[in-house]
Design an enzyme around this catalytic site. Sequence first.
Site, PDB file in Angstrom:
ATOM      1  N   HIS A 176      52.023  23.092  36.628  1.00  0.00           N
ATOM      2  CA  HIS A 176      51.324  23.524  35.420  1.00  0.00           C
ATOM      3  C   HIS A 176      51.384  22.439  34.343  1.00  0.00           C
ATOM      4  O   HIS A 176      50.537  22.390  33.451  1.00  0.00           O
ATOM      5  CB  HIS A 176      51.940  24.812  34.867  1.00  0.00           C
ATOM      6  N   ASP A 244      43.753  25.990  43.214  1.00  0.00           N
ATOM      7  CA  ASP A 244      44.623  26.606  42.217  1.00  0.00           C
ATOM      8  C   ASP A 244      43.916  26.437  40.870  1.00  0.00           C
ATOM      9  O   ASP A 244      42.868  25.777  40.767  1.00  0.00           O
ATOM     10  CB  ASP A 244      46.000  25.934  42.249  1.00  0.00           C
TER      11      ASP A 244
END
Length: 328
Positions: A176, A244
């Site tokens: 992230h 993702d």
Amino acid sequence: MTSATILGGIAGPELSRAERDFFRAADPWGFILFARNVDTPDRLRRLTAELRETLGRNAPVLIDQEGGRVQRMRAPHWTDWPAPLDQAGRGERAIWLHHHLLAQELRAVGIDADCAPVLDIARDDTHPFLKNRCLGSDADTVIRLGRAAAQAMLAAGVLPVIKHMPGHGRARVDSHKDLPVVEAALDELRATDFAPFRALADLPMAMTAHIRFTAIDDAPATASSAVIDLIRREIGFDGLLMSDDIGMQALSGSPAERAAATIAAGCDLVLSCNETPAQMEEIVAAAGTMAPRAVARAEAALALRRAPLAEDTAVLRAELAALGGLAA
């Protein structure tokens, strides 16, 4: 033709008129929901119905509901589930019950796909953001428990999305925030990280990893045609492959550039979770419409949606509680 996107840029628990107009024009393949979209069961059920009504078709609605830190639906209306790695210690039956009961709760509010199970292998140095989301620390365990989890969800009428292909367990940074770099040799990866995905390659949907494998390519897996080719040819996955979240900082470039690179690499769908309306417009344009092969894969996946088995939920919950598998 439908856009090659799954969009999650919904601000709250109800659709605004502007959101409805945008989604009708963009025509994404599906939607993904987050905690900001979750209020009461009635409001969530109404939201999923409105999303499908907006597109005029039975579009898939996804969510991340694993257990532990990653679950968008929580008490008091839904179960707070243990982390998958904790549940894995209770055995295969506990994993089946966990995922089946979890999927029942999703299906009851109109959610028919879950971004789970995680098939990454937990290692001593796996980053904490991922480690307890895994199902085990060796390939055989992850294969066995991953199969149980996927079958349990399918039996409850929810499509599993296996992740993070071709393997995220060696990541020592949070994707992230940064791009993990894995320097393991290809033969080592084949024997370990890739093995669960190869064994479960018959499942309908998968999500890529934002990881750079130096033995394969300089680009992150999501944006690497070499990695996607390996997923298709060597791992043998011919299901629907989505990225993702392209908003994660492991990827570089603007959201539109990330979307274009994802599709160019060979992914079927771009997953956009937190972008602004203006960014989503650019993402939809960059992703384009779904390629014919992607459409075929999507149709094959959605054909597996089925009515859930008629079961006594209270009996199943009692069984899981006896195994120690329900959160307090």
